[in-house]
Design a protein around this motif. Structure first.
Motif, PDB file in Angstrom:
ATOM      1  N   ASN A 181      24.104  21.981  52.086  1.00 13.09           N
ATOM      2  CA  ASN A 181      22.946  22.843  51.801  1.00 13.09           C
ATOM      3  C   ASN A 181      22.867  24.073  52.724  1.00 13.09           C
ATOM      4  N   LYS A 182      24.026  24.652  53.029  1.00 13.23           N
ATOM      5  CA  LYS A 182      24.052  25.896  53.819  1.00 13.23           C
ATOM      6  C   LYS A 182      24.081  27.057  52.833  1.00 13.23           C
ATOM      7  N   VAL A 183      22.917  27.627  52.584  1.00 11.95           N
ATOM      8  CA  VAL A 183      22.761  28.526  51.436  1.00 11.95           C
ATOM      9  C   VAL A 183      23.585  29.804  51.543  1.00 11.95           C
ATOM     10  N   SER A 184      23.356  30.605  52.584  1.00 11.32           N
ATOM     11  CA  SER A 184      24.039  31.901  52.587  1.00 11.32           C
ATOM     12  C   SER A 184      25.541  31.742  52.827  1.00 11.32           C
ATOM     13  N   GLU A 185      25.926  30.723  53.617  1.00  8.72           N
ATOM     14  CA  GLU A 185      27.371  30.489  53.832  1.00  8.72           C
ATOM     15  C   GLU A 185      28.031  30.062  52.529  1.00  8.72           C
ATOM     16  N   CYS A 186      27.320  29.247  51.754  1.00  8.66           N
ATOM     17  CA  CYS A 186      27.851  28.766  50.488  1.00  8.66           C
ATOM     18  C   CYS A 186      28.005  29.937  49.505  1.00  8.66           C
ATOM     19  N   TYR A 187      27.023  30.814  49.504  1.00 14.22           N
ATOM     20  CA  TYR A 187      27.097  31.970  48.607  1.00 14.22           C
ATOM     21  C   TYR A 187      28.245  32.889  49.005  1.00 14.22           C
ATOM     22  N   GLN A 188      28.437  33.044  50.323  1.00 16.59           N
ATOM     23  CA  GLN A 188      29.557  33.858  50.802  1.00 16.59           C
ATOM     24  C   GLN A 188      30.889  33.233  50.366  1.00 16.59           C
ATOM     25  N   ALA A 189      30.988  31.909  50.443  1.00 14.52           N
ATOM     26  CA  ALA A 189      32.210  31.225  50.018  1.00 14.52           C
ATOM     27  C   ALA A 189      32.433  31.420  48.523  1.00 14.52           C
ATOM     28  N   ASP A 190      31.354  31.383  47.746  1.00  8.45           N
ATOM     29  CA  ASP A 190      31.440  31.599  46.303  1.00  8.45           C
ATOM     30  C   ASP A 190      31.972  33.001  46.016  1.00  8.45           C
ATOM     31  N   ILE A 191      31.423  33.992  46.708  1.00  5.33           N
ATOM     32  CA  ILE A 191      31.884  35.377  46.522  1.00  5.33           C
ATOM     33  C   ILE A 191      33.338  35.510  46.963  1.00  5.33           C
ATOM     34  N   ASN A 192      33.678  34.889  48.102  1.00  4.74           N
ATOM     35  CA  ASN A 192      35.065  34.951  48.574  1.00  4.74           C
ATOM     36  C   ASN A 192      36.022  34.331  47.560  1.00  4.74           C
ATOM     37  N   PHE A 193      35.571  33.262  46.896  1.00  6.00           N
ATOM     38  CA  PHE A 193      36.368  32.607  45.855  1.00  6.00           C
ATOM     39  C   PHE A 193      36.656  33.602  44.719  1.00  6.00           C
ATOM     40  N   HIS A 194      35.610  34.271  44.243  1.00  8.16           N
ATOM     41  CA  HIS A 194      35.795  35.221  43.138  1.00  8.16           C
ATOM     42  C   HIS A 194      36.588  36.456  43.567  1.00  8.16           C
ATOM     43  N   VAL A 195      36.350  36.910  44.790  1.00  6.87           N
ATOM     44  CA  VAL A 195      37.109  38.063  45.298  1.00  6.87           C
ATOM     45  C   VAL A 195      38.588  37.687  45.478  1.00  6.87           C
ATOM     46  N   ALA A 196      38.848  36.452  45.921  1.00  6.88           N
ATOM     47  CA  ALA A 196      40.242  35.998  46.076  1.00  6.88           C
ATOM     48  C   ALA A 196      40.950  35.987  44.717  1.00  6.88           C
ATOM     49  N   ILE A 197      40.210  35.652  43.671  1.00  5.26           N
ATOM     50  CA  ILE A 197      40.787  35.710  42.319  1.00  5.26           C
ATOM     51  C   ILE A 197      41.086  37.168  41.962  1.00  5.26           C
ATOM     52  N   ALA A 198      40.154  38.052  42.298  1.00  5.67           N
ATOM     53  CA  ALA A 198      40.364  39.482  42.027  1.00  5.67           C
ATOM     54  C   ALA A 198      41.581  40.007  42.793  1.00  5.67           C
ATOM     55  N   GLU A 199      41.774  39.493  44.016  1.00  5.91           N
ATOM     56  CA  GLU A 199      42.929  39.935  44.816  1.00  5.91           C
ATOM     57  C   GLU A 199      44.244  39.465  44.217  1.00  5.91           C
ATOM     58  N   ALA A 200      44.160  38.435  43.373  1.00  5.09           N
ATOM     59  CA  ALA A 200      45.387  37.898  42.759  1.00  5.09           C
ATOM     60  C   ALA A 200      45.657  38.525  41.390  1.00  5.09           C
ATOM     61  N   CYS A 201      44.793  39.418  40.945  1.00 10.30           N
ATOM     62  CA  CYS A 201      44.924  39.895  39.553  1.00 10.30           C
ATOM     63  C   CYS A 201      46.001  40.963  39.376  1.00 10.30           C
ATOM     64  N   GLY A 202      46.446  41.544  40.495  1.00  8.92           N
ATOM     65  CA  GLY A 202      47.560  42.487  40.406  1.00  8.92           C
ATOM     66  C   GLY A 202      47.152  43.910  40.051  1.00  8.92           C
ATOM     67  N   ASN A 203      45.830  44.169  39.952  1.00 11.02           N
ATOM     68  CA  ASN A 203      45.371  45.530  39.685  1.00 11.02           C
ATOM     69  C   ASN A 203      44.458  45.953  40.838  1.00 11.02           C
ATOM     70  N   ILE A 204      44.970  46.847  41.676  1.00  7.86           N
ATOM     71  CA  ILE A 204      44.269  47.230  42.904  1.00  7.86           C
ATOM     72  C   ILE A 204      42.889  47.828  42.597  1.00  7.86           C
ATOM     73  N   LEU A 205      42.810  48.632  41.557  1.00  6.86           N
ATOM     74  CA  LEU A 205      41.545  49.296  41.245  1.00  6.86           C
ATOM     75  C   LEU A 205      40.487  48.288  40.789  1.00  6.86           C
ATOM     76  N   LEU A 206      40.887  47.377  39.903  1.00  5.56           N
ATOM     77  CA  LEU A 206      39.965  46.315  39.474  1.00  5.56           C
ATOM     78  C   LEU A 206      39.474  45.532  40.684  1.00  5.56           C
ATOM     79  N   GLN A 207      40.429  45.205  41.553  1.00  7.87           N
ATOM     80  CA  GLN A 207      40.108  44.430  42.753  1.00  7.87           C
ATOM     81  C   GLN A 207      39.092  45.170  43.618  1.00  7.87           C
ATOM     82  N   GLU A 208      39.329  46.470  43.793  1.00  2.00           N
ATOM     83  CA  GLU A 208      38.463  47.309  44.636  1.00  2.00           C
ATOM     84  C   GLU A 208      37.034  47.373  44.080  1.00  2.00           C
ATOM     85  N   ILE A 209      36.922  47.655  42.790  1.00  4.42           N
ATOM     86  CA  ILE A 209      35.599  47.756  42.152  1.00  4.42           C
ATOM     87  C   ILE A 209      34.870  46.423  42.273  1.00  4.42           C
ATOM     88  N   TYR A 210      35.591  45.362  42.029  1.00  6.82           N
ATOM     89  CA  TYR A 210      35.005  44.024  42.046  1.00  6.82           C
ATOM     90  C   TYR A 210      34.513  43.655  43.445  1.00  6.82           C
TER      91      TYR A 210
END
Length: 219
Positions: free
Chosen positions: A135-164
């Motif tokens: 139940n660590k709210v803001s840390e959990c939300y940061q981990a959630d965002i990091n999860f989605h950003v890590a997916i964006a970093e794997a997408c192979g399109n730098i611009l998409l990654q940057e905007i995201y």
């Protein structure tokens, strides 16, 4: 990748203030800027910050430095950076940008990801789970965002990654004032795990479908 909110440098602050002055016609096109010592006094910063600020604005084509003569304002049409436009945007608009990209990014990540990127995604998925259960709210939300950003970093399109990534950091700020427990993260952990599996097995169609369900909150 940990997303720190970038602190502006003094030079960037000065550049922003100068830009405001130029946009508001306090300093008009064709006019010469005050001398370095005067600028140092006006903005209360050292010479190196003034020089750096002038360099930033001359690269943008707003100022023209003429050796031995002075620095002139040559343009007042300033294209705002994506970052500062998102700063002013309504959070719903930023959220929409992100949700429009989610499925596309997940599909591309499934195809283009490498092993290290996959490991990264998994790390944040596991963190998200642990923090939700604690139940660590803001840390959990940061981990959630990091999860989605890590997916964006794997997408192979730098611009998409940057905007995201920019959109995500703005969403983080608005989120922190609204949530006080991790219940929703516990509920959605399973579907996030399924998204990870689709990317692991390089199933682009499945990844896009699940990512869209996450956006629409169909768990």
């Amino acid at each position: 990748m940990h997303m720190q909110i970038q602190r502006k440098t003094l030079a960037q602050e000065v550049a922003d203030r100068l830009t405001e002055g130029i946009v508001n016609s306090e300093i008009v096109v064709g006019e010469k800027l005050p001398t370095e010592p005067e600028l140092m006094k006006i903005y209360g910063v050292g010479r190196s910050s003034i020089r750096e600020a002038i360099k930033i604005l001359s690269i943008k084509g707003i100022l023209d430095v003429q050796q031995g003569v002075g620095t002139f304002v040559v343009s007042n049409t300033i294209h705002e950076s994506l970052e500062s436009q998102m700063d002013k945007a309504q959070i719903e608009d930023v959220q929409e940008v992100r949700s429009l990209l989610d499925a596309k990014i997940a599909a591309k990540a499934a195809i283009n990801r490498n092993d290290e990127q996959l490991k990264n995604i998994k790390t944040y998925l596991d963190q998200r789970n642990t923090l939700a259960e604690e139940n660590k709210v803001s840390e959990c939300y940061q981990a959630d965002i990091n999860f989605h950003v890590a997916i964006a970093e794997a997408c192979g399109n730098i611009l998409l990654q940057e905007i995201y990534t920019i959109a995500s950091s703005h969403i983080l700020r608005s989120f922190e004032s609204r949530h006080n427990d991790t219940e929703s993260f516990i509920v959605s952990q399973n579907i996030h795990h399924r998204l990870y599996l689709a990317i692991e097995t390089q199933n682009a169609e499945e990844a896009a479908f699940i990512a869209q369900q996450i956006v629409d909150q169909v768990y």
